[in-house]
Design an enzyme around this catalytic site. Structure first.
Site, PDB file in Angstrom:
ATOM      1  N   GLU A 161     100.700 -55.382  25.532  1.00  0.00           N
ATOM      2  CA  GLU A 161      99.834 -56.126  26.676  1.00  0.00           C
ATOM      3  C   GLU A 161      98.884 -56.408  25.049  1.00  0.00           C
ATOM      4  O   GLU A 161      97.821 -56.496  25.987  1.00  0.00           O
ATOM      5  CB  GLU A 161      99.280 -55.672  28.274  1.00  0.00           C
ATOM      6  N   GLU A 278     109.979 -51.223  31.282  1.00  0.00           N
ATOM      7  CA  GLU A 278     109.499 -50.813  32.496  1.00  0.00           C
ATOM      8  C   GLU A 278     110.039 -51.232  33.652  1.00  0.00           C
ATOM      9  O   GLU A 278     109.517 -51.495  34.848  1.00  0.00           O
ATOM     10  CB  GLU A 278     107.743 -50.648  33.058  1.00  0.00           C
TER      11      GLU A 278
HETATM   12  O1  9MR Z   1     102.888 -45.643  35.698  1.00  0.00           O
HETATM   13  C1  9MR Z   1     101.192 -45.405  34.831  1.00  0.00           C
HETATM   14  C2  9MR Z   1     100.374 -44.747  35.701  1.00  0.00           C
HETATM   15  O2  9MR Z   1     100.497 -43.428  36.601  1.00  0.00           O
HETATM   16  C3  9MR Z   1      98.917 -44.630  34.986  1.00  0.00           C
HETATM   17  O3  9MR Z   1      98.393 -43.839  35.929  1.00  0.00           O
HETATM   18  C4  9MR Z   1      98.536 -46.163  34.929  1.00  0.00           C
HETATM   19  C5  9MR Z   1      97.577 -45.940  33.543  1.00  0.00           C
HETATM   20  O4  9MR Z   1      97.712 -45.462  32.540  1.00  0.00           O
HETATM   21  O5  9MR Z   1      99.573 -46.961  33.679  1.00  0.00           O
HETATM   22  C6  9MR Z   1     101.239 -46.726  34.540  1.00  0.00           C
HETATM   23  O6  9MR Z   1     101.928 -47.474  33.775  1.00  0.00           O
HETATM   24  C7  9MR Z   1     102.092 -48.051  33.863  1.00  0.00           C
HETATM   25  C8  9MR Z   1     102.234 -48.752  31.852  1.00  0.00           C
HETATM   26  O7  9MR Z   1     101.746 -47.739  30.830  1.00  0.00           O
HETATM   27  C9  9MR Z   1     101.753 -49.977  30.911  1.00  0.00           C
HETATM   28  N1  9MR Z   1     102.649 -51.324  32.289  1.00  0.00           N
HETATM   29  C10 9MR Z   1     101.890 -51.280  33.755  1.00  0.00           C
HETATM   30  C11 9MR Z   1     102.400 -49.645  34.432  1.00  0.00           C
HETATM   31  C12 9MR Z   1     102.143 -49.661  35.472  1.00  0.00           C
HETATM   32  O8  9MR Z   1     102.973 -50.364  36.210  1.00  0.00           O
END
Ligand code: 9MR
Length: 370
Positions: A161, A278
């Site tokens: 990102e 994702e």
């Molecule tokens: O799914 C992840 C969640 O469990 C975490 O709390 C969060 C913060 O670290 O990150 C979520 O995953 C994210 C990913 O790392 C980056 N893109 C967005 C995702 C959330 O939909």
């Protein structure tokens, strides 16, 4: 083996048609037990999921589903800074090693997520970035982590990102803690460190908001991302892929047409592979009963993959979870009616949903097109 005339309706297809499913999702061939990884492999792809170590360790039925369906494993959280770096002087690889152990059990390589992100950074590291030696902090982290998992993590979201147009820089870069500490050069520093630590690992930049043709800021973000990728490639920075996160919207028309195809072509023309890392569908605002909701979600998966898999440079499809039993959407995108969310290919009882058939059909379609 029972055969049916082409086009004849079996009880299964009749039920599917009554439920409004496209016939292709209910043909007898696709009603066989699904093996998404095998179908993906035939199409020249790897299919996988993000997992948390505790789910596969505590839930054997879920673990077997992952073993059956996936041949690529991503750590949903275990490779982030806040998981790996309890304090400045220590690494804690416990959770990441558990994910790696599961990947070994699955005989699957890992896709690594993520080395540089503006979230999930512990406070001590933020402090170090402001007052210590930010470059040493970044390079040391990447070198240690990438070396440890070399040969097991075959591809990395090195930077997650990096683009945020609302931060109003001409180059579109996000003013993340990494940017604030190191300037725009942080991307190159990170990519070079990762390449030095494991020259065989494929290195990606990942971002969201590149998917839709009819959302203005996403279309603009594609242009910003292309400029960023072009600049890095022109400077000879090691970079091998663009990762589209693929968090799709259940309450928006599936606008994945010529614009997305042209964007992916441009990315591929830079010599980059395309990963989807994702994938899920936010079903927070989809109306109707479960069958109707699942149909909308499946259609969005199908239309997105139709365009993305038509691009020969696409190599990886990872869903952000596999079963609705474990999805971060439960917390991040709950439904106003409090019904359980259903963003993933398998339901909370581990049964394939229409979305799983969409993935299967998309993989098979790519094989058929050669
Ligand atoms: O799914 C992840 C969640 O469990 C975490 O709390 C969060 C913060 O670290 O990150 C979520 O995953 C994210 C990913 O790392 C980056 N893109 C967005 C995702 C959330 O939909």
């Amino acid at each position: 083996m029972t055969r049916s005339r082409p086009g004849a309706q079996t009880p299964l297809t009749r039920r599917a048609v009554a439920a409004g499913l496209p016939l292709a999702l209910a043909t007898p061939a696709l009603a066989q037990p699904l093996r998404l990884a095998a179908l993906a492999q035939r199409a020249g792809l790897r299919y996988g999921t993000a997992i948390e170590p505790q789910t596969v360790e505590s839930d054997p039925a879920f673990a077997s589903l992952v073993l059956d369906q996936c041949d690529l494993i991503t750590a949903e959280n275990a490779l982030k800074w806040n998981a790996l770096r309890p304090d400045r002087d220590h690494f804690d690889f416990a959770a990441a090693d558990r994910v790696a152990a599961f990947a070994r059990r699955a005989r699957a390589p890992m896709h690594g997520h993520t080395l540089v992100w503006h979230e999930a950074i512990p406070d001590w590291a933020i402090h170090q970035l402001r007052s210590g030696d930010p470059r040493a902090l970044l390079v040391d982290h990447i070198t240690t982590v990438v070396r440890r998992y070399a040969g097991r993590v075959v591809s990395w979201d090195v930077i997650n990102e990096p683009v945020e147009r609302n931060d109003r820089r001409p180059d579109g870069l996000r003013k993340s803690p990494w940017f604030e500490a190191l300037g725009p050069g942080y991307l190159e520093i990170a990519l070079r460190a990762a390449h030095a630590a494991d020259p065989n690992a494929r290195l990606a930049i990942a971002d969201y908001g590149l998917e839709y043709d009819d959302i203005g800021w996403m279309v603009e973000k594609r242009g910003t991302m292309l400029d960023l990728l072009r600049g890095l490639k022109a400077r000879g920075v090691p970079l091998h892929a663009l990762a589209l996160q693929g968090h799709l919207l259940g309450d928006h028309p599936p606008a994945f047409g010529a614009g997305l195809a042209a964007f992916l072509r441009e990315v591929a023309s830079l010599g980059l592979a395309i990963y989807v890392t994702e994938l899920d569908v936010n079903d927070q605002n989809i109306l109707g009963d479960i069958a109707q909701r699942d149909r909308v979600v499946a259609d969005i998966y199908a239309r997105f993959l139709r365009t993305v898999l038509a691009e020969p440079a696409t190599q990886i499809v990872v869903t952000w979870g596999l079963s609705d039993r474990y999805t971060s959407k439960t917390d991040f995108a709950p439904r106003p009616d409090h019904a359980p969310v259903r963003p993933l290919p398998f339901d909370a009882d581990l049964r394939p949903k229409p979305a799983a058939r969409s993935l299967a059909a998309a993989f098979s379609g790519r094989t058929a097109r050669g």
